[in-house]
Scaffold this motif. Structure first.
Motif, PDB file in Angstrom:
ATOM      1  N   LEU A  77       0.830  -1.205   0.000  1.00  0.00           N
ATOM      2  CA  LEU A  77       0.000   0.000   0.000  1.00  0.00           C
ATOM      3  C   LEU A  77       0.867   1.258   0.000  1.00  0.00           C
ATOM      4  O   LEU A  77       0.600   2.223  -0.711  1.00  0.00           O
ATOM      5  CB  LEU A  77      -0.921   0.000   1.218  1.00  0.00           C
ATOM      6  N   THR A  78       1.922   1.231   0.824  1.00  0.00           N
ATOM      7  CA  THR A  78       2.828   2.383   0.880  1.00  0.00           C
ATOM      8  C   THR A  78       3.483   2.621  -0.471  1.00  0.00           C
ATOM      9  O   THR A  78       3.584   3.755  -0.947  1.00  0.00           O
ATOM     10  CB  THR A  78       3.901   2.151   1.955  1.00  0.00           C
ATOM     11  N   LEU A  79       3.910   1.521  -1.099  1.00  0.00           N
ATOM     12  CA  LEU A  79       4.579   1.638  -2.392  1.00  0.00           C
ATOM     13  C   LEU A  79       3.639   2.199  -3.449  1.00  0.00           C
ATOM     14  O   LEU A  79       4.016   3.065  -4.246  1.00  0.00           O
ATOM     15  CB  LEU A  79       5.096   0.260  -2.819  1.00  0.00           C
ATOM     16  N   VAL A  80       2.371   1.718  -3.432  1.00  0.00           N
ATOM     17  CA  VAL A  80       1.416   2.116  -4.469  1.00  0.00           C
ATOM     18  C   VAL A  80       0.900   3.534  -4.251  1.00  0.00           C
ATOM     19  O   VAL A  80       0.695   4.289  -5.203  1.00  0.00           O
ATOM     20  CB  VAL A  80       0.243   1.105  -4.513  1.00  0.00           C
ATOM     21  N   ILE A  81       0.679   3.908  -2.971  1.00  0.00           N
ATOM     22  CA  ILE A  81       0.048   5.208  -2.685  1.00  0.00           C
ATOM     23  C   ILE A  81       1.082   6.308  -2.455  1.00  0.00           C
ATOM     24  O   ILE A  81       0.984   7.403  -3.013  1.00  0.00           O
ATOM     25  CB  ILE A  81      -0.873   5.078  -1.449  1.00  0.00           C
ATOM     26  N   VAL A  82       2.067   6.029  -1.601  1.00  0.00           N
ATOM     27  CA  VAL A  82       2.983   7.092  -1.187  1.00  0.00           C
ATOM     28  C   VAL A  82       4.020   7.396  -2.268  1.00  0.00           C
ATOM     29  O   VAL A  82       4.328   8.570  -2.522  1.00  0.00           O
ATOM     30  CB  VAL A  82       3.678   6.698   0.137  1.00  0.00           C
ATOM     31  N   LEU A  83       4.563   6.356  -2.899  1.00  0.00           N
ATOM     32  CA  LEU A  83       5.643   6.588  -3.875  1.00  0.00           C
ATOM     33  C   LEU A  83       5.231   7.523  -5.011  1.00  0.00           C
ATOM     34  O   LEU A  83       5.974   8.466  -5.342  1.00  0.00           O
ATOM     35  CB  LEU A  83       6.136   5.250  -4.425  1.00  0.00           C
TER      36      LEU A  83
END
Length: 272
Positions: free
Chosen positions: A20-26
């Motif tokens: 989720l972090t990779l998909v949303i934050v990046l």
């Protein structure tokens, strides 16, 4: 006897959070970095020069400020009209029993059960006959359709969650219908309704398909202008700057939603 309990590590949860972090934050970090970059040439992993040069160039354009003003005016107008139309309807759906209530209630939500763009094309054909294409009020009407889910469904849940015993107690001591609504019903349902109004404003501010199909090129909102920049400008930073500007309403909405959710009123509105 001492019992040692080993704490299990939830690797599935950690992996899910990482994805989720990779998909949303990046993507947000990349867009934010581009917005504050003067020079970033391939194959460098970080920009060669940070700066605000493209902020100055973007904000110096008259069409940017025109589109910001248009987006704010449209969002405020649509939210106000939606509240005037939908909140009394939501109260009626929550409290009154009339023939066809269930069918009428779900008909307000039916617009979200079909592909949105197909529905917009069908509505655009009607608007063309009514000379609403390319007009401010044409865009207002098409965006009103998108607010029905928030402004009907959420307030209905809020009114249904109000404690009826408190309302009956107020009536027993002589309070009139308006006093009961103002002093008992509205304080309990108000935070959830405020969240619905804020979600409608933010959703309208970001709405793109309807504004582009019905309003362009005469009515150009900020998201429509951003798409135009991305498609037609060879410099990525122009679109990145407009994207960062578009984040502002979301951050305000998140701060407000966090305050409402923490108060517990939002959860009670959904029967929590």
């Amino acid at each position: 006897m001492t019992t040692l309990v080993r704490r299990r590590i939830d690797w599935t949860g950690i992996a899910f959070a990482a994805v989720l972090t990779l998909v949303i934050v990046l993507p947000l970090v990349v867009v934010g970095t581009w917005a504050f970059t003067n020079v970033w040439r391939y194959p460098a992993l970080i920009p060669q020069e940070f700066g605000l040069r493209f902020w100055g160039q973007t904000l110096a354009r008259a069409d940017v400020w025109t589109s910001i003003t248009m987006s704010l005016t449209l969002a405020a107008t649509v939210t106000l009209l939606s509240a005037i139309i939908c909140l009394p309807a939501a109260y009626a759906f929550a409290r009154l029993d009339f023939p066809g209530r269930s069918i009428l209630f779900f008909s307000f939500l039916a617009g979200h059960a079909f592909p949105k763009f197909g529905l917009l094309v069908a509505i655009a054909g009607i608007f063309l006959q009514l000379n609403l294409i390319g007009t401010f009020w044409g865009v207002v009407l098409i965006q009103l359709v998108g607010t029905l889910l928030f402004m009907i469904w959420i307030p209905v849940a809020a009114f249904q969650a109000v404690d009826r015993r408190m309302e009956e107690a107020a009536r027993d001591v002589g309070a009139g219908p308006f006093r009961v609504f103002w002093s008992i019903t509205l304080p309990q349902a108000g935070p959830t309704i405020a969240a619905a109004i804020l979600l409608s404003f933010v959703g309208t501010f970001y709405e793109t398909e309807g504004a582009w199909l019905i309003g362009a090129p005469q009515v150009r909102t900020l998201p429509v202008l951003m798409i135009s920049f991305i498609n037609n400008q060879p410099v990525i930073q122009y679109g990145a700057v407009l994207s960062v500007i578009l984040w502002v309403p979301s951050f305000i909405a998140l701060l407000f939603a966090r305050r409402v959710v923490n108060s517990g009123s939002f959860a009670r509105g959904f029967g929590g």
